[in-house]
Write a protein that holds these residues in place. Structure first.
Motif, PDB file in Angstrom:
ATOM      1  N   ALA A 182      38.788  33.164   1.449  1.00 24.69           N
ATOM      2  CA  ALA A 182      39.087  33.739   0.075  1.00 24.69           C
ATOM      3  C   ALA A 182      38.084  34.102  -0.606  1.00 24.69           C
ATOM      4  O   ALA A 182      37.193  33.371  -0.796  1.00 24.69           O
ATOM      5  N   PHE A 183      37.985  35.266  -1.145  1.00 26.99           N
ATOM      6  CA  PHE A 183      37.166  35.560  -2.603  1.00 26.99           C
ATOM      7  C   PHE A 183      38.041  35.014  -3.482  1.00 26.99           C
ATOM      8  O   PHE A 183      38.901  35.673  -4.075  1.00 26.99           O
ATOM      9  N   GLY A 184      37.826  33.758  -4.002  1.00 27.25           N
ATOM     10  CA  GLY A 184      38.816  33.023  -4.607  1.00 27.25           C
ATOM     11  C   GLY A 184      38.621  33.022  -5.984  1.00 27.25           C
ATOM     12  O   GLY A 184      39.492  33.290  -6.847  1.00 27.25           O
ATOM     13  N   ARG A 185      37.343  32.774  -6.619  1.00 23.31           N
ATOM     14  CA  ARG A 185      37.442  32.591  -8.029  1.00 23.31           C
ATOM     15  C   ARG A 185      37.307  33.797  -8.898  1.00 23.31           C
ATOM     16  O   ARG A 185      36.733  34.487  -8.623  1.00 23.31           O
ATOM     17  N   GLY A 186      38.044  33.576  -9.988  1.00 25.05           N
ATOM     18  CA  GLY A 186      38.036  34.818 -11.049  1.00 25.05           C
ATOM     19  C   GLY A 186      39.017  35.793 -11.120  1.00 25.05           C
ATOM     20  O   GLY A 186      38.971  36.594 -11.797  1.00 25.05           O
ATOM     21  N   GLY A 187      40.190  35.829 -10.140  1.00 22.51           N
ATOM     22  CA  GLY A 187      41.152  36.508 -10.066  1.00 22.51           C
ATOM     23  C   GLY A 187      40.890  37.914  -9.760  1.00 22.51           C
ATOM     24  O   GLY A 187      41.829  39.046 -10.045  1.00 22.51           O
ATOM     25  N   LEU A 188      39.862  38.492  -8.838  1.00 26.10           N
ATOM     26  CA  LEU A 188      39.646  39.825  -8.453  1.00 26.10           C
ATOM     27  C   LEU A 188      40.778  40.233  -7.496  1.00 26.10           C
ATOM     28  O   LEU A 188      40.989  41.608  -7.291  1.00 26.10           O
ATOM     29  N   GLY A 189      41.694  39.616  -7.036  1.00 28.11           N
ATOM     30  CA  GLY A 189      42.809  39.967  -6.323  1.00 28.11           C
ATOM     31  C   GLY A 189      43.763  40.548  -7.287  1.00 28.11           C
ATOM     32  O   GLY A 189      44.507  41.693  -7.049  1.00 28.11           O
ATOM     33  N   ALA A 190      43.889  40.141  -8.515  1.00 29.46           N
ATOM     34  CA  ALA A 190      44.723  40.727  -9.582  1.00 29.46           C
ATOM     35  C   ALA A 190      44.048  42.126 -10.098  1.00 29.46           C
ATOM     36  O   ALA A 190      44.834  42.904 -10.297  1.00 29.46           O
ATOM     37  N   VAL A 191      43.042  42.070  -9.768  1.00 30.73           N
ATOM     38  CA  VAL A 191      42.146  43.628 -10.334  1.00 30.73           C
ATOM     39  C   VAL A 191      42.666  44.770  -9.017  1.00 30.73           C
ATOM     40  O   VAL A 191      42.966  45.798  -9.299  1.00 30.73           O
ATOM     41  N   LEU A 192      42.480  44.153  -7.882  1.00 30.83           N
ATOM     42  CA  LEU A 192      43.060  44.882  -6.759  1.00 30.83           C
ATOM     43  C   LEU A 192      44.594  45.353  -6.992  1.00 30.83           C
ATOM     44  O   LEU A 192      45.002  46.476  -6.958  1.00 30.83           O
ATOM     45  N   GLY A 193      45.283  44.227  -7.562  1.00 37.26           N
ATOM     46  CA  GLY A 193      46.756  44.492  -7.675  1.00 37.26           C
ATOM     47  C   GLY A 193      46.924  45.707  -8.899  1.00 37.26           C
ATOM     48  O   GLY A 193      47.638  46.397  -8.947  1.00 37.26           O
ATOM     49  N   SER A 194      46.031  45.364 -10.004  1.00 40.01           N
ATOM     50  CA  SER A 194      46.316  46.348 -11.109  1.00 40.01           C
ATOM     51  C   SER A 194      45.807  47.804 -10.488  1.00 40.01           C
ATOM     52  O   SER A 194      46.397  48.955 -11.013  1.00 40.01           O
ATOM     53  N   LYS A 195      45.161  47.831  -9.540  1.00 35.69           N
ATOM     54  CA  LYS A 195      44.806  49.311  -9.140  1.00 35.69           C
ATOM     55  C   LYS A 195      45.526  49.742  -7.878  1.00 35.69           C
ATOM     56  O   LYS A 195      45.520  50.855  -7.608  1.00 35.69           O
ATOM     57  N   ASN A 196      46.706  48.900  -7.658  1.00 37.25           N
ATOM     58  CA  ASN A 196      47.770  49.197  -6.707  1.00 37.25           C
ATOM     59  C   ASN A 196      47.165  49.401  -5.042  1.00 37.25           C
ATOM     60  O   ASN A 196      47.530  50.185  -4.363  1.00 37.25           O
ATOM     61  N   VAL A 197      45.999  48.569  -4.871  1.00 38.11           N
ATOM     62  CA  VAL A 197      45.452  48.635  -3.606  1.00 38.11           C
ATOM     63  C   VAL A 197      45.975  47.174  -3.037  1.00 38.11           C
ATOM     64  O   VAL A 197      45.273  46.048  -3.493  1.00 38.11           O
ATOM     65  N   LYS A 198      46.616  47.533  -1.868  1.00 44.62           N
ATOM     66  CA  LYS A 198      46.730  46.381  -1.250  1.00 44.62           C
ATOM     67  C   LYS A 198      45.994  45.710  -0.212  1.00 44.62           C
ATOM     68  O   LYS A 198      45.798  44.615   0.058  1.00 44.62           O
ATOM     69  N   GLY A 199      45.046  46.695   0.365  1.00 47.58           N
ATOM     70  CA  GLY A 199      44.131  46.080   1.218  1.00 47.58           C
ATOM     71  C   GLY A 199      43.081  47.212   1.482  1.00 47.58           C
ATOM     72  O   GLY A 199      43.057  48.454   1.093  1.00 47.58           O
ATOM     73  N   VAL A 200      41.856  46.938   2.084  1.00 48.29           N
ATOM     74  CA  VAL A 200      40.999  47.839   2.759  1.00 48.29           C
ATOM     75  C   VAL A 200      40.580  47.288   3.936  1.00 48.29           C
ATOM     76  O   VAL A 200      40.493  46.045   4.253  1.00 48.29           O
ATOM     77  N   THR A 201      40.594  48.205   4.892  1.00 36.56           N
ATOM     78  CA  THR A 201      40.004  47.937   6.324  1.00 36.56           C
ATOM     79  C   THR A 201      38.624  48.739   6.370  1.00 36.56           C
ATOM     80  O   THR A 201      38.242  49.562   5.941  1.00 36.56           O
ATOM     81  N   PHE A 202      37.601  48.067   7.408  1.00 46.19           N
ATOM     82  CA  PHE A 202      36.261  48.580   7.433  1.00 46.19           C
ATOM     83  C   PHE A 202      36.078  48.257   8.918  1.00 46.19           C
ATOM     84  O   PHE A 202      36.458  47.352   9.516  1.00 46.19           O
ATOM     85  N   SER A 203      35.711  49.638   9.201  1.00 47.03           N
ATOM     86  CA  SER A 203      35.303  49.456  10.929  1.00 47.03           C
ATOM     87  C   SER A 203      34.345  50.554  11.321  1.00 47.03           C
ATOM     88  O   SER A 203      34.146  51.568  10.403  1.00 47.03           O
ATOM     89  N   GLY A 204      33.591  50.395  12.432  1.00 47.23           N
ATOM     90  CA  GLY A 204      32.541  51.716  12.866  1.00 47.23           C
ATOM     91  C   GLY A 204      31.691  50.940  13.605  1.00 47.23           C
ATOM     92  O   GLY A 204      31.283  49.785  14.063  1.00 47.23           O
ATOM     93  N   ASP A 205      30.771  51.780  14.148  1.00 49.35           N
ATOM     94  CA  ASP A 205      29.606  51.664  15.084  1.00 49.35           C
ATOM     95  C   ASP A 205      28.121  51.718  14.362  1.00 49.35           C
ATOM     96  O   ASP A 205      27.213  51.707  15.174  1.00 49.35           O
ATOM     97  N   ALA A 206      27.988  51.826  13.049  1.00 51.12           N
ATOM     98  CA  ALA A 206      26.726  52.038  12.303  1.00 51.12           C
ATOM     99  C   ALA A 206      25.809  50.724  12.566  1.00 51.12           C
ATOM    100  O   ALA A 206      26.493  49.857  12.862  1.00 51.12           O
ATOM    101  N   GLU A 207      24.798  51.097  12.753  1.00 50.86           N
ATOM    102  CA  GLU A 207      23.643  49.972  12.936  1.00 50.86           C
ATOM    103  C   GLU A 207      22.571  50.149  12.045  1.00 50.86           C
ATOM    104  O   GLU A 207      21.627  50.266  12.387  1.00 50.86           O
TER     105      GLU A 207
END
Ligand code: SF4
Length: 555
Positions: A182-207
């Protein structure tokens, strides 16, 4: 100085644009993680922003060590304007995300705007895709991971996600990664909620080419792998009994300071239910706690020490299985276990229902859905304590962790002045007080030590090194890893603390907010000592001249 490499990716979900910017100057000056995110946030979030408004920004950032194979580096930083404290917060989570994130070629991700449809955002080293996901409205965190696995062949390690609590703007909603971290403290999950963003995925081969010195990285890794540290078996729960013995384990909504049923929820009890090892990426210390209750087959990862307190002693609950269930609820619904547990404890206090674990779990669920009384409790203790008729056990809106500042009083001072509010990770001066390296009694004469610990913690969250690495990644090793004097590292930490304070000052925070719900000897004088040592004004504000503007590229 060693620093993170990779682009800043700004995603504006209002108009669904994505912009990659090179921020080498910012990375050189601020290294990575919390320092870079705080510098950007200070520059780019309007001082009068609404935490739930499109103008608020959330930053996800790595440090340079996330591109090494060294233990204690499987963590990432998240920063934004908190709907719980109304100031800047940074929060830190383990898991496996950091390597996927750097694979997308990023040092920093910035989220701004507000979408009119629920979104998943997919970031690769090739580009950004916006996917409307109305079918994920109300989904639990693991359901988001399952969806991403089925549709994209990505794992929970590729993902950050919110649960129903974030969507329902619970002020202490978390952002989860790997389902249980968890990125737990301070309620940033609610900020994502206010932006209507349910999630973000990251992938790739950059180094991105970051050259972390092999020595001491390999020595640290070896020591992590070979040590017989009890925390490798019991994680953060290893010191539970000690805290109880020292009367530093708040019990029954802070009315007592030790718990008579400690034996059934301490580190040994946790270890008995541990059924396999758990870790973060590249970490040989492997302190995580996958638990199973053999009788019922119930499984969860954790609870960590703070959850043993928040849903255990502080609610008068002495059954580990009950705490495991509450832990699992918080993870799947997406809520910080500390704030959620303390808020539920406040409710139990108001109803004279300490020890009623079934009710505690029912209320936890109601909070996530803002159902009935849950709607009030979703606001957090600072905003609901009057209506409940209980004391306000928070600082700057953030509910207290364990580690009772009435006993370890330098830690009490730390809670009062921390920009983040009542957070034990802001300075970790508690370690010196538990170890007897400084007298736990009294607040006067501790300002210099507190400042060094705050700056150290700020740099640790910048590098990024796990707090459990502190006995292994010594100050000398840290200096060697970053190719700088230790004092220079502390200066980067100090810059971060100053920027957080200055941002919060601009939102109206001052001396009146550096308060505790209890008396401590000489606290006012100690706070003055702290301001003076920091070079701040008597009213707790940062002199304007102390804050150099960071010119970050326009987005
Ligand atoms: S020590 Fe534990 S929490 Fe820290 S990085 Fe290693 S496994 Fe993760």
């Amino acid at each position: 100085m060693l620093h993170a490499k990779g682009s800043l990716l700004t995603v504006d979900v209002s108009d669904r644009t994505a912009t990659r910017t090179e921020i080498d100057d910012v990375l050189e000056q601020f290294v990575g993680g919390r320092a870079v995110a705080t510098a950007l946030a200070h520059d780019r979030i309007p001082f009068d922003a609404d935490p739930f408004g499109p103008e608020n920004r959330v930053y996800l950032s790595t440090g340079p060590l996330q591109q090494s194979q060294m233990s204690f580096t499987g963590r990432m930083n998240m920063t934004g304007l908190s709907p719980l404290t109304d100031g800047l917060v940074s929060t830190n989570a383990g898991g496996y995300l950091s390597r996927e994130f750097t694979g997308a070629g990023l040092s920093t991700f910035e989220l701004v705007g507000e979408s009119d449809e629920p979104l998943l955002i997919h970031v690769t080293d090739d580009g950004v895709e916006f996917e409307e996901v109305p079918e994920l409205s109300g989904a639990l965190v693991p359901e988001v991971s399952e969806y991403v696995a089925e549709t994209r062949d990505l794992g929970p390690e590729n993902c950050i996600a919110i649960g129903p609590a974030g969507e329902n703007l619970v002020r202490f909603a978390s952002v989860m990664t790997f389902n249980s971290r968890a990125f737990g403290r301070g309620g940033l999950g609610a900020v994502l909620g206010s932006k209507n963003v349910k999630g973000v995925t990251f992938s790739g081969d950059a180094e991105p080419s970051v050259e972390v010195p092999n020595s001491p990285a390999m020595d640290i890794h070896r020591e992590a792998a070979t040590s017989d540290d009890i925390r490798k078996r019991q994680g953060t729960t290893a010191g539970t009994e000690l805290k109880n013995e020292k009367f530093s384990l708040p019990t029954r909504y802070f009315s007592e300071m030790s718990f008579e049923e400690i034996d059934s929820i301490d580190g040994d009890a946790v270890e008995e239910k541990k059924y396999k090892k758990g870790s973060c990426s590249a970490c040989a210390f492997a302190c995580k706690l996958p638990l199973r209750d053999e009788e019922t087959g119930f499984e969860t990862e954790g609870p960590e020490f703070e959850t043993l307190y928040s849903f255990g002693s502080n609610q008068g609950v002495g059954d580990l299985l009950d705490i495991m269930k509450a832990n699992e609820l918080c993870d799947t619904l997406g809520m910080d276990t500390v704030s959620a547990g303390v808020t539920v404890a406040a409710y139990l206090a108001s109803e004279d229902e300490f020890g009623n674990a079934e009710l505690a779990q029912e209320i936890t669920e109601k909070i996530a859905y803002r159902d009935g009384i849950g709607d009030l409790l979703a606001e957090g203790v600072d905003r609901c304590h009057d209506e409940l008729g209980v004391e306000n056990w928070s600082v700057k809106g953030l509910e207290f962790p364990a580690h009772d500042g009435r006993v370890i009083q330098g830690q009490g001072l730390s809670y009062s002045v921390a920009n983040r509010g009542a957070d034990h990770m802001y300075s970790v001066i508690l370690r010196l007080e538990y170890a007897g390296e400084i007298d736990p009694k009294g607040t006067l004469g501790k300002a210099e030590t507190l400042i060094e610990m705050e700056d150290h913690s700020a740099f640790r969250d910048t590098g990024i090194v796990c707090a459990f690495g502190d006995g292994y990644v010594t100050d000398e090793y840290l200096a060697e890893l970053f190719g700088a004097d230790y004092e220079e590292l502390l200066a980067v930490g100090a810059e971060t603390v100053i920027r957080e304070r200055h941002f919060n000052n601009k939102r109206g925070f001052d001396r009146a907010d550096d308060r505790l719900p209890y008396e401590l000897p000489d606290l006012d004088a100690a706070i003055e000592e702290y301001y003076e040592a920091r070079g701040w004004n008597e009213d707790g504000t940062v002199p304007e001249a102390a804050v150099e503007p960071v010119v970050t590229p326009a987005d």
